[in-house]
Design an enzyme around this catalytic site. Structure first.
Site, short mmCIF file in Angstrom:
data_model
loop_
_atom_site.label_atom_id
_atom_site.label_comp_id
_atom_site.label_asym_id
_atom_site.label_seq_id
_atom_site.Cartn_x
_atom_site.Cartn_y
_atom_site.Cartn_z
N GLU A 93 -2.37 16.66 2.30
CA GLU A 93 -1.57 17.27 0.97
C GLU A 93 -1.99 17.80 0.20
O GLU A 93 -3.28 17.35 -0.23
CB GLU A 93 -0.97 16.52 0.81
CG GLU A 93 -0.08 15.34 2.04
CD GLU A 93 1.23 14.29 1.65
OE1 GLU A 93 2.72 14.40 1.93
OE2 GLU A 93 0.52 13.07 1.09
N CYS A 106 -4.03 19.45 -7.40
CA CYS A 106 -5.11 18.36 -6.41
C CYS A 106 -4.52 18.92 -5.47
O CYS A 106 -3.86 19.24 -4.36
CB CYS A 106 -4.38 17.01 -6.67
SG CYS A 106 -4.91 15.73 -5.76
N CYS A 113 -9.18 9.40 5.68
CA CYS A 113 -10.32 9.10 4.07
C CYS A 113 -11.19 8.43 5.25
O CYS A 113 -10.30 7.24 6.09
CB CYS A 113 -9.33 9.03 3.20
SG CYS A 113 -11.46 8.49 2.05
N CYS A 117 -10.31 2.16 -0.37
CA CYS A 117 -9.79 1.70 -1.53
C CYS A 117 -8.58 0.72 -1.11
O CYS A 117 -7.48 1.32 -0.09
CB CYS A 117 -9.57 2.67 -2.03
SG CYS A 117 -11.80 3.59 -2.24
N CYS A 120 -4.93 2.22 -2.46
CA CYS A 120 -5.19 4.18 -2.72
C CYS A 120 -4.31 3.97 -0.59
O CYS A 120 -4.50 3.60 -0.10
CB CYS A 120 -5.78 4.58 -2.23
SG CYS A 120 -6.45 6.25 -1.78
N GLU A 165 -12.88 11.97 0.60
CA GLU A 165 -13.92 11.36 -0.61
C GLU A 165 -14.82 12.57 -0.33
O GLU A 165 -15.67 13.29 0.75
CB GLU A 165 -15.16 10.46 0.14
CG GLU A 165 -16.03 10.31 -0.40
CD GLU A 165 -16.07 10.73 -2.30
OE1 GLU A 165 -16.83 11.63 -2.35
OE2 GLU A 165 -15.42 9.63 -3.15
N LEU A 220 -13.93 4.42 -10.98
CA LEU A 220 -14.48 3.74 -11.03
C LEU A 220 -13.51 2.50 -11.21
O LEU A 220 -14.39 1.11 -9.87
CB LEU A 220 -14.62 3.43 -12.94
CG LEU A 220 -16.06 2.18 -12.83
CD1 LEU A 220 -16.79 2.28 -12.11
CD2 LEU A 220 -16.39 2.06 -14.47
N CYS A 338 -1.49 9.60 -8.27
CA CYS A 338 -2.67 9.32 -8.12
C CYS A 338 -2.30 7.85 -6.62
O CYS A 338 -1.93 6.56 -7.46
CB CYS A 338 -3.62 8.69 -8.85
SG CYS A 338 -5.14 8.60 -8.94
#
Length: 345
Positions: A93, A106, A113, A117, A120, A165, A220, A338
């Site tokens: 996407e 984006c 991935c 995380c 996410c 990533e 972060l 996000c």
């Protein structure tokens, strides 16, 4: 039968070698590259200034693997999310985000991935594979057209903040950016490109050694190792101290912009102590802090911080002379914000 090589994987030098072996003129290599990148050709048949025998030979020896638009959604706020199908059936996407005077794309660097995380949605998909440089390039080229079509504006900015990533697909991401920024490609300024990473210290240093021209963002999301490791297991092998060392090295070598991305999670990383710890990190490097609203992900227990906590967090950073801005979520109603990219419709 072996699969044919993707023509877009060949460099000019490799194309010239191939052409010489076939008794063709080596200058044809640059013509082929121009068709592939500047004109975004998706088939050899489109390369009309090449002879028919050469086109036939190229078609016999190579393939081109373009991405295809699979599904498009438009948010109430103007954001557009596009799902693309890859040649092997995998899905990715991309998102177009309009704002006054600018349109940001984006883009994704992997199908799925390899990281996990905890906040996410993409991390729940697991890694399918890396995208090729051509597939990354295709996203941008198609989003350039989509921006003109829907917003009547050129694409102004690119962020590698979609699926995957980027620094775990280092070679292909940098190759794609080289083509995107080249006058023989899309000719988009590298200063308008930001690569976001969950934090891989040795690869950040490699970016510095390769003297990249684009900007870097670090996801972060927590200002101490204990909290960061709870939500980002990559921190176990790349603790904050090593990341700060790498970022300082990166900025000294490139003088490029660095951004901290910091999602505020209610009661977890939005306290006064968290803000003070973050300010201490910011004092070590010239950095902008993007404070991000958390976007809900199905099955994840976190909630976004209250406006009161958010405003207090930002105010404390500003008191410490840290440049901070709140990044409000866009496209939440179509799962385009996000952390929400998960091939849903």
């Amino acid at each position: 039968m072996n699969a044919k090589a993707d023509l877009r994987e060949l460099s000019v030098d490799e194309l010239e070698t191939y052409l010489l072996e076939k008794d063709e003129k080596p200058f044809r290599a640059k013509q082929i590259q121009e068709w592939l990148w500047k004109k975004s050709a998706h088939s050899v048949e489109e390369m009309t200034n090449l002879s028919l025998p050469l086109r036939k030979m190229l078609a016999e020896d190579f393939e081109i693997h373009p991405i295809q638009e699979d599904f498009i959604q438009k948010s109430n706020d103007g954001t557009i999310k596009i799902r693309y199908k890859l040649f092997d059936g995998n899905l990715i996407e991309s998102v177009l985000i309009p704002a006054p005077g600018r349109v940001t794309a984006c883009v994704s660097s992997q199908a799925g991935c390899s990281l996990d995380c905890k906040f996410c949605a993409t991390g729940f998909l697991k890694l399918k594979r890396n995208l090729s440089a051509g597939e990354i390039y295709d996203q941008v080229a198609m989003l350039v057209e989509q921006s003109q079509k829907d917003y009547k504006m050129p694409l102004t900015n690119i962020v590698f903040m979609g699926m995957g990533e980027p620094l775990l697909n280092y070679k292909n991401v940098l190759s794609a950016i080289e083509k995107i920024t080249s006058p023989n490609g899309l000719n988009i300024s590298s200063k308008r490109i930001t690569v976001s990473t969950s934090g891989i210290s040795k690869m950040i240093k490699k970016l510095a050694d390769d003297e990249v021209k684009f900007n870097l963002a670090l996801s972060l999301h927590a200002s101490d190792n204990q909290k960061r490791s709870r939500i980002m297991s990559i921190n176990d092998s790349n603790p904050i101290e090593s990341l700060m060392e790498a970022l300082i090295y990166f900025q000294q070598k490139t003088n490029n912009k660095v951004t901290f991305e910091y999602i505020l999670l209610d009661g977890f990383n939005d306290t006064r102590e968290d803000a003070l710890n973050l300010a201490k990190l910011c004092a070590k490097v010239d950095v902008l802090v993007n404070v991000i609203e958390y976007n809900p992900v199905e099955g994840v227990p976190y909630r976004k911080s209250s406006e009161k906590n958010r405003d207090a967090f930002v105010a404390l950073l500003e008191q410490k002379k840290i440049t901070a801005r709140v990044r409000y979520s866009r496209g939440k109603d179509i799962d385009a914000a996000c952390g929400q990219l998960a091939n849903k419709q």
